[in-house]
Design a protein around this motif. Structure first.
Motif, PDB file in Angstrom:
ATOM      1  N   ASN A  24       0.785  -1.233   0.000  1.00 12.51           N
ATOM      2  CA  ASN A  24       0.000   0.000   0.000  1.00 12.51           C
ATOM      3  C   ASN A  24       0.818   1.286   0.000  1.00 12.51           C
ATOM      4  O   ASN A  24       0.281   2.356  -0.263  1.00 12.51           O
ATOM      5  CB  ASN A  24      -0.918   0.027   1.235  1.00 12.51           C
ATOM      6  CG  ASN A  24      -1.826  -1.175   1.291  1.00 12.51           C
ATOM      7  OD1 ASN A  24      -2.820  -1.237   0.596  1.00 12.51           O
ATOM      8  ND2 ASN A  24      -1.481  -2.143   2.131  1.00 12.51           N
ATOM      9  N   SER A  25       2.110   1.192   0.312  1.00  9.68           N
ATOM     10  CA  SER A  25       2.902   2.407   0.497  1.00  9.68           C
ATOM     11  C   SER A  25       4.375   2.091   0.384  1.00  9.68           C
ATOM     12  O   SER A  25       4.790   0.924   0.380  1.00  9.68           O
ATOM     13  CB  SER A  25       2.628   3.009   1.881  1.00  9.68           C
ATOM     14  OG  SER A  25       3.144   2.144   2.891  1.00  9.68           O
ATOM     15  N   SER A  55       6.654   2.766   2.754  1.00 12.94           N
ATOM     16  CA  SER A  55       7.091   2.166   4.018  1.00 12.94           C
ATOM     17  C   SER A  55       6.829   0.663   4.026  1.00 12.94           C
ATOM     18  O   SER A  55       7.697  -0.137   4.414  1.00 12.94           O
ATOM     19  CB  SER A  55       6.351   2.809   5.197  1.00 12.94           C
ATOM     20  OG  SER A  55       6.735   4.147   5.377  1.00 12.94           O
ATOM     21  N   GLY A  76      10.904   5.540   5.241  1.00  7.39           N
ATOM     22  CA  GLY A  76       9.560   5.390   5.781  1.00  7.39           C
ATOM     23  C   GLY A  76       9.534   5.600   7.277  1.00  7.39           C
ATOM     24  O   GLY A  76      10.580   5.662   7.936  1.00  7.39           O
ATOM     25  N   ALA A 117       6.655   3.129  -4.874  1.00  9.72           N
ATOM     26  CA  ALA A 117       5.369   3.642  -4.362  1.00  9.72           C
ATOM     27  C   ALA A 117       5.172   5.013  -5.018  1.00  9.72           C
ATOM     28  O   ALA A 117       5.451   5.172  -6.196  1.00  9.72           O
ATOM     29  CB  ALA A 117       5.353   3.713  -2.838  1.00  9.72           C
ATOM     30  N   LYS A 118       4.679   5.985  -4.272  1.00  6.21           N
ATOM     31  CA  LYS A 118       4.516   7.375  -4.701  1.00  6.21           C
ATOM     32  C   LYS A 118       4.071   7.516  -6.153  1.00  6.21           C
ATOM     33  O   LYS A 118       2.901   7.352  -6.457  1.00  6.21           O
ATOM     34  CB  LYS A 118       5.796   8.162  -4.410  1.00  6.21           C
ATOM     35  CG  LYS A 118       6.022   8.415  -2.910  1.00  6.21           C
ATOM     36  CD  LYS A 118       7.158   9.378  -2.672  1.00  6.21           C
ATOM     37  CE  LYS A 118       7.377   9.655  -1.186  1.00  6.21           C
ATOM     38  NZ  LYS A 118       6.307  10.431  -0.570  1.00  6.21           N
ATOM     39  N   PRO A 157      -3.243   5.159  -3.872  1.00  7.13           N
ATOM     40  CA  PRO A 157      -2.274   4.548  -2.960  1.00  7.13           C
ATOM     41  C   PRO A 157      -1.885   3.134  -3.384  1.00  7.13           C
ATOM     42  O   PRO A 157      -2.734   2.252  -3.498  1.00  7.13           O
ATOM     43  CB  PRO A 157      -3.028   4.533  -1.619  1.00  7.13           C
ATOM     44  CG  PRO A 157      -4.472   4.493  -1.994  1.00  7.13           C
ATOM     45  CD  PRO A 157      -4.585   5.284  -3.268  1.00  7.13           C
ATOM     46  N   GLY A 177       2.002   0.489  -3.518  1.00 10.04           N
ATOM     47  CA  GLY A 177       3.445   0.320  -3.462  1.00 10.04           C
ATOM     48  C   GLY A 177       3.781  -1.096  -3.877  1.00 10.04           C
ATOM     49  O   GLY A 177       2.890  -1.933  -4.082  1.00 10.04           O
TER      50      GLY A 177
END
Length: 395
Positions: free
Chosen positions: A106-107, A109, A137, A247-248, A255, A257
């Motif tokens: 999801n991200s 981190s 992260g 990610a990003k 959202p 990653g």
């Protein structure tokens, strides 16, 4: 009636004592619009997220179409879902072998947490090396490997077994040994204020990892998907990561990653124990559809190929400003070095009053962050630079 601003301060958990608290009603391309009708030029892309701009029509269409078919069905990895498999195919088609297996999360981190677990599992070691001023992260494991003690100190004790290296210092590579499971590296340190790895140093890092059986994990959370002028920053260096994290800018504003490794490595998560790494929402079908659409836009419009010319245009229009001590850049990830934190904060306020959104860096608060959507036009760059120069002259 209570306003959104009041609700923001009453009910949203704060991340700082002085948030921007800027209310946005809608956004399109490089422009954000307030409820009062003011428009703001976004020069930071939600921190390197909106690479194809806000609400790109292709991304919006993909989100709309997928949301009508299905959204969440099952935890990651159990059901065959077209958005996930097509996105995985697209990502691996852009990467060299053996980077052929994608684990969606999801991200950034969560991607780095997964990569950390995978490295420990593959090597049987627990020591993780990372660099000073690195940012990977803010979760507990990632916090243990970021490179700024002021961010870590309030949350200690953190997971043990971490070694801090000095970026671009070959002597510090001697700390990588047969005990080291992995080295995490940003080839361009974002939160340090856009510090590029020297090619000789990165080559030595790759060689040292090979000599010690250490996995090299390249964090492309902020640099991936065109921002540096190539699809991925590692392409500038002629090296092959063992694991790479994204990610990003991956999701076109949604959202998502991922971490990518070989099939052989990834299979270690499937047994002893089963579900060695798991996520409920990782690779959410709507986010995956958006990410695929975003990547297709970048590739079809060759946005990454336009980055170097746009970088040069920024440099051309800002180079003569006496308030800027230096400019560090890696494509459309730029740091304008000023003399102090106070000057940066004053500039950010003045620029925002004139309709330009900029920011600072976590580990370099005396520099201005410039990282616009890759879709920014030459005319918009020239306009942005005129406002930047005007605001700097008033600082």
């Amino acid at each position: 009636m209570i306003s959104n601003r009041q609700l923001f301060f009453q009910h949203l958990a704060p991340t700082s004592t002085a948030p921007l608290a800027l209310e946005i009603a809608h956004a399109k391309g490089v422009w954000m619009h307030t409820p009062e009708g003011e428009r703001i030029l976004d020069l930071i892309s939600g921190i390197s997220v909106s690479n194809v701009g806000h609400c790109h029509p292709a991304v919006v269409k993909a989100v709309e179409e997928q949301s009508k078919k299905f959204m969440h069905l099952m935890v990651y990895g159990e059901l065959i879902q077209a958005p996930q498999v097509l996105l995985a195919q697209k990502i691996t088609s852009m990467l060299p072998e053996p980077l052929n297996s994608v684990f969606f999360v999801n991200s950034g981190s969560e991607a780095n947490e997964g990569a950390m677990k995978l490295a420990k599992r593959i090597t049987g070691r627990f020591e993780i090396a990372s660099f000073n001023k690195a940012y990977h992260g803010s979760t507990h494991g990632c916090l243990s490997i970021i490179g700024d003690e002021s961010f870590k100190r309030p949350f200690r004790p953190l997971p043990p077994g971490n070694v801090q290296l000095t970026f671009n210092d070959e002597a510090s590579l001697s700390l990588i040994t047969e005990k080291t499971a992995a080295v995490f590296v940003e080839l361009v340190q974002g939160e340090a204020g856009v510090i590029k790895g020297e090619k000789k140093f990165i080559a030595s890092l790759r060689r040292k990892c090979d000599e010690t059986g250490t996995l090299l994990i390249v964090d492309e959370v902020q640099t991936g998907f065109g921002r540096t002028g190539k699809m991925f920053a590692f392409e500038h260096y002629g090296i092959l990561p063992d694991i790479i994290t994204f990610a990003k800018g991956m999701g076109g504003g949604m959202p998502i990653g991922a971490f990518v490794a070989s099939n052989e490595m990834m299979r270690s998560f499937s047994n002893n124990p089963v579900l060695g790494n798991i996520t409920t929402f990782g690779g959410h079908p709507v986010s995956a559809a958006a990410a695929l659409a975003s990547m297709n836009v970048i590739l079809h419009e060759r946005l990454h190929d336009t980055v170097k010319d746009k970088e040069q245009l920024f440099l051309q229009h800002l180079a003569e400003n006496k308030k800027i001590i230096s400019i560090r850049s890696a494509g459309l990830l730029m740091a304008l070095q000023l003399d102090s934190y106070n000057t940066v904060q004053r500039f950010i306020d003045l620029a925002l009053q004139r309709g330009i959104l900029t920011d600072w860096f976590l580990f370099c608060d005396s520099a201005i962050r410039i990282a616009p959507p890759l879709t920014i036009t030459n005319e918009e760059i020239e306009y942005a630079c005129s406002i930047i120069n005007e605001a700097l002259d008033l600082v």
